[in-house]
Design an enzyme around this catalytic site. Structure first.
Site, PDB file in Angstrom:
ATOM      1  N   HIS A  96       0.842  -1.212   0.000  1.00  0.00           N
ATOM      2  CA  HIS A  96       0.000   0.000   0.000  1.00  0.00           C
ATOM      3  C   HIS A  96       0.872   1.255   0.000  1.00  0.00           C
ATOM      4  O   HIS A  96       2.065   1.196   0.297  1.00  0.00           O
ATOM      5  CB  HIS A  96      -0.908   0.021   1.233  1.00  0.00           C
ATOM      6  CG  HIS A  96      -2.091  -0.900   1.128  1.00  0.00           C
ATOM      7  ND1 HIS A  96      -2.038  -2.205   1.519  1.00  0.00           N
ATOM      8  CD2 HIS A  96      -3.347  -0.691   0.652  1.00  0.00           C
ATOM      9  CE1 HIS A  96      -3.219  -2.785   1.299  1.00  0.00           C
ATOM     10  NE2 HIS A  96      -4.026  -1.892   0.771  1.00  0.00           N
ATOM     11  N   LYS A 125      -0.679   4.951   4.586  1.00  0.00           N
ATOM     12  CA  LYS A 125      -1.549   3.994   5.287  1.00  0.00           C
ATOM     13  C   LYS A 125      -1.056   3.801   6.724  1.00  0.00           C
ATOM     14  O   LYS A 125       0.141   3.629   6.948  1.00  0.00           O
ATOM     15  CB  LYS A 125      -1.584   2.660   4.530  1.00  0.00           C
ATOM     16  CG  LYS A 125      -2.585   1.672   5.142  1.00  0.00           C
ATOM     17  CD  LYS A 125      -2.937   0.545   4.174  1.00  0.00           C
ATOM     18  CE  LYS A 125      -3.894  -0.467   4.790  1.00  0.00           C
ATOM     19  NZ  LYS A 125      -5.184   0.115   5.180  1.00  0.00           N
TER      20      LYS A 125
HETATM   21  N1  LIG Z   1     -12.746  -1.259   2.675  1.00  0.00           N
HETATM   22  C1  LIG Z   1     -12.170  -0.749   1.571  1.00  0.00           C
HETATM   23  O1  LIG Z   1     -12.503  -1.123   0.415  1.00  0.00           O
HETATM   24  C2  LIG Z   1     -11.147   0.330   1.736  1.00  0.00           C
HETATM   25  C3  LIG Z   1     -10.838   0.758   2.979  1.00  0.00           C
HETATM   26  N2  LIG Z   1      -9.996   1.817   3.155  1.00  0.00           N
HETATM   27  C4  LIG Z   1      -9.848   2.274   4.537  1.00  0.00           C
HETATM   28  O2  LIG Z   1     -10.555   3.504   4.683  1.00  0.00           O
HETATM   29  C5  LIG Z   1      -9.945   4.306   5.676  1.00  0.00           C
HETATM   30  C6  LIG Z   1      -9.633   5.697   5.122  1.00  0.00           C
HETATM   31  O3  LIG Z   1      -8.701   5.596   4.093  1.00  0.00           O
HETATM   32  P1  LIG Z   1      -8.201   6.899   3.300  1.00  0.00           P
HETATM   33  O4  LIG Z   1      -9.350   7.576   2.661  1.00  0.00           O
HETATM   34  O5  LIG Z   1      -7.049   6.466   2.482  1.00  0.00           O
HETATM   35  O6  LIG Z   1      -7.671   7.774   4.524  1.00  0.00           O
HETATM   36  P2  LIG Z   1      -7.541   9.378   4.626  1.00  0.00           P
HETATM   37  O7  LIG Z   1      -6.638   9.636   5.786  1.00  0.00           O
HETATM   38  O8  LIG Z   1      -7.190   9.960   3.296  1.00  0.00           O
HETATM   39  O9  LIG Z   1      -9.032   9.845   4.987  1.00  0.00           O
HETATM   40  C7  LIG Z   1      -9.641   9.673   6.225  1.00  0.00           C
HETATM   41  C8  LIG Z   1     -10.493  10.906   6.467  1.00  0.00           C
HETATM   42  O10 LIG Z   1     -11.301  10.685   7.627  1.00  0.00           O
HETATM   43  C9  LIG Z   1     -11.372  11.921   8.311  1.00  0.00           C
HETATM   44  N3  LIG Z   1     -11.778  11.708   9.713  1.00  0.00           N
HETATM   45  C10 LIG Z   1     -11.067  11.176  10.721  1.00  0.00           C
HETATM   46  N4  LIG Z   1     -11.784  11.229  11.871  1.00  0.00           N
HETATM   47  C11 LIG Z   1     -12.975  11.799  11.576  1.00  0.00           C
HETATM   48  C12 LIG Z   1     -14.131  12.161  12.331  1.00  0.00           C
HETATM   49  N5  LIG Z   1     -14.203  11.912  13.639  1.00  0.00           N
HETATM   50  N6  LIG Z   1     -15.173  12.735  11.683  1.00  0.00           N
HETATM   51  C13 LIG Z   1     -15.125  12.957  10.347  1.00  0.00           C
HETATM   52  N7  LIG Z   1     -14.049  12.680   9.582  1.00  0.00           N
HETATM   53  C14 LIG Z   1     -12.979  12.098  10.180  1.00  0.00           C
HETATM   54  C15 LIG Z   1      -9.970  12.497   8.174  1.00  0.00           C
HETATM   55  O11 LIG Z   1      -9.933  13.900   8.459  1.00  0.00           O
HETATM   56  C16 LIG Z   1      -9.671  12.171   6.722  1.00  0.00           C
HETATM   57  O12 LIG Z   1     -10.123  13.199   5.859  1.00  0.00           O
HETATM   58  C17 LIG Z   1      -8.705   3.514   6.137  1.00  0.00           C
HETATM   59  O13 LIG Z   1      -9.036   2.764   7.286  1.00  0.00           O
HETATM   60  C18 LIG Z   1      -8.448   2.576   4.959  1.00  0.00           C
HETATM   61  O14 LIG Z   1      -7.735   1.415   5.303  1.00  0.00           O
HETATM   62  C19 LIG Z   1      -9.448   2.481   2.109  1.00  0.00           C
HETATM   63  C20 LIG Z   1      -9.698   2.071   0.840  1.00  0.00           C
HETATM   64  C21 LIG Z   1     -10.566   0.948   0.538  1.00  0.00           C
HETATM   65  O1  LIG Z   2      -5.777   2.107   3.139  1.00  0.00           O
HETATM   66  C1  LIG Z   2      -5.983   1.797   1.943  1.00  0.00           C
HETATM   67  O2  LIG Z   2      -5.634   2.534   1.010  1.00  0.00           O
HETATM   68  C2  LIG Z   2      -6.689   0.550   1.660  1.00  0.00           C
HETATM   69  N1  LIG Z   2      -7.174  -0.095   2.668  1.00  0.00           N
HETATM   70  C3  LIG Z   2      -7.922  -1.296   2.630  1.00  0.00           C
HETATM   71  C4  LIG Z   2      -7.202  -2.372   3.410  1.00  0.00           C
HETATM   72  O3  LIG Z   2      -6.701  -2.085   4.523  1.00  0.00           O
HETATM   73  O4  LIG Z   2      -7.146  -3.515   2.947  1.00  0.00           O
HETATM   74  C5  LIG Z   2      -8.354  -1.689   1.248  1.00  0.00           C
HETATM   75  C6  LIG Z   2      -7.450  -1.294   0.135  1.00  0.00           C
HETATM   76  O5  LIG Z   2      -6.451  -2.253  -0.023  1.00  0.00           O
HETATM   77  C7  LIG Z   2      -6.892   0.110   0.271  1.00  0.00           C
END
Ligand SMILES: NC(=O)C1=CN([C@@H]2O[C@H](COP(=O)(O)OP(=O)(O)OC[C@H]3O[C@@H](n4cnc5c(N)ncnc54)[C@H](O)[C@@H]3O)[C@@H](O)[C@H]2O)C=CC1
Ligand SMILES: O=C(O)C1=N[C@H](C(=O)O)C[C@H](O)C1
Length: 272
Positions: free
Chosen positions: A158, A162
């Site tokens: 990643h 992350k």
């Molecule tokens: N399940 C899936 O398919 C995927 C999961 N993820 C997960 O999603 C999460 C976020 O990933 P990214 O967008 O890359 O992170 P990022 O750090 O770019 O975005 C997270 C956002 O959440 C906001 N945030 C944090 N606490 C908050 C609160 N109390 N109220 C409102 N907003 C709040 C932050 O200010 C930030 O803008 C991670 O846990 C990642 O692993 C990411 C991509 C795919």
């Molecule tokens: O943090 C990410 O970017 C992603 N998080 C998810 C994970 O923890 O598996 C899904 C994806 O791979 C991207």
């Protein structure tokens, strides 16, 4: 247009938040009714489309989850564990579908989400893409077909921003491998290796995390035996695959009974 399900996106300024907002706006199947950010964030009060550098979307960024969720059909939440636990309680109160993409959640966090799912629909998955959920089922099948002569290692890569490891996806794949073999993942899990670790234990499942640059998300499940090896691989090159899956989940959850679901349910890939 106003008949379309109304969706709130939490973490609106984040990598996934912005991708979700674009996906909803372009979908024609839902409308954005709220954009949430953490208290003190400099986007609060601004139109979210303009804050993203584009045209106005008529939705101001807020830090008031209670008010935002009250008028929504679904909340799509890719933020951080503490925020997601808080949102689960508020979404349950508002009876809106809570789609959770957040990873790195503790057992305690997960038990709180489970409690919220007694009152509302929760769809939670460490990866919302079609490809990874298919890979989960393939991993389970391959692990069931092979014996412990095949060592299983899950390797993920990643981007350098992350914060959690192993990734939520790696844990899903490890769980699928353990289920296929009929073993308890916690008992056989090896998280990374460093130093004089001793020889690899037969039957264990290893996890390894690479972090670098702008890698969106790559996962390999390696089955290695003497003389041959198999690799199952998924590569995400665009976060849109996660956003499309999350939107599908939000729409799928409409009108369903309370409970905790995953993307296998949404995609019809569940074997149960
Ligand atoms: N399940 C899936 O398919 C995927 C999961 N993820 C997960 O999603 C999460 C976020 O990933 P990214 O967008 O890359 O992170 P990022 O750090 O770019 O975005 C997270 C956002 O959440 C906001 N945030 C944090 N606490 C908050 C609160 N109390 N109220 C409102 N907003 C709040 C932050 O200010 C930030 O803008 C991670 O846990 C990642 O692993 C990411 C991509 C795919
Ligand atoms: O943090 C990410 O970017 C992603 N998080 C998810 C994970 O923890 O598996 C899904 C994806 O791979 C991207």
């Amino acid at each position: 247009m106003t008949d379309l399900p109304g969706i709130v996106v939490t973490g609106a300024s984040g990598r996934m938040g912005q991708m979700l907002i674009r996906t909803i706006a372009e979908s024609g199947r839902a409308r954005l009714v709220g954009a949430l950010e953490r208290k003190g964030h400099d986007w609060i009060g601004r139109d979210v489309g303009e804050a993203m550098g584009g045209a106005a979307l008529g939705v101001s960024v807020t830090d008031d989850a209670l008010e935002a969720f009250a008028n929504a059909h679904a909340v799509i939440d890719f933020t951080a564990p503490a925020a997601t636990v808080e949102f689960a309680g508020i979404a349950a109160q508002a009876r809106c579908v809570h789609v959770i993409g957040t990873t790195g959640m503790s057992e305690d966090d997960l038990s709180k989400v489970k409690a919220a799912a007694r009152h509302a629909v929760v769809v939670r998955a460490g990866n919302m893409s079609l490809g990874v959920n298919l890979l989960v089922q393939l991993t389970k099948k391959v692990a069931a077909a092979l014996d412990e002569d095949f060592d299983i290692e899950v390797i993920e890569a990643h981007h350098n921003q992350k914060v959690d490891a192993p990734s939520g996806t790696a844990l899903m794949l490890g769980q699928a491998a353990a289920d296929g073999r009929g073993v308890d993942l916690d008992t056989v899990s090896d998280r990374g290796r460093d130093g004089i670790t001793g020889k690899r234990e037969r039957g264990h499942i290893g996890f390894h995390a690479i972090r670098g640059g702008d890698i969106v998300g790559e996962h390999d499940v390696l089955f290695a035996a003497t003389g041959e090896r198999i690799t199952l691989r998924h590569v995400a090159s665009d976060r849109a695959v996660f956003a499309r899956g999350a939107l599908k989940a939000a729409l799928w959850g409409q009108g369903r009974g309370p409970g905790e679901y995953d993307m296998l349910d949404v995609l019809g890939l569940s074997e149960n």
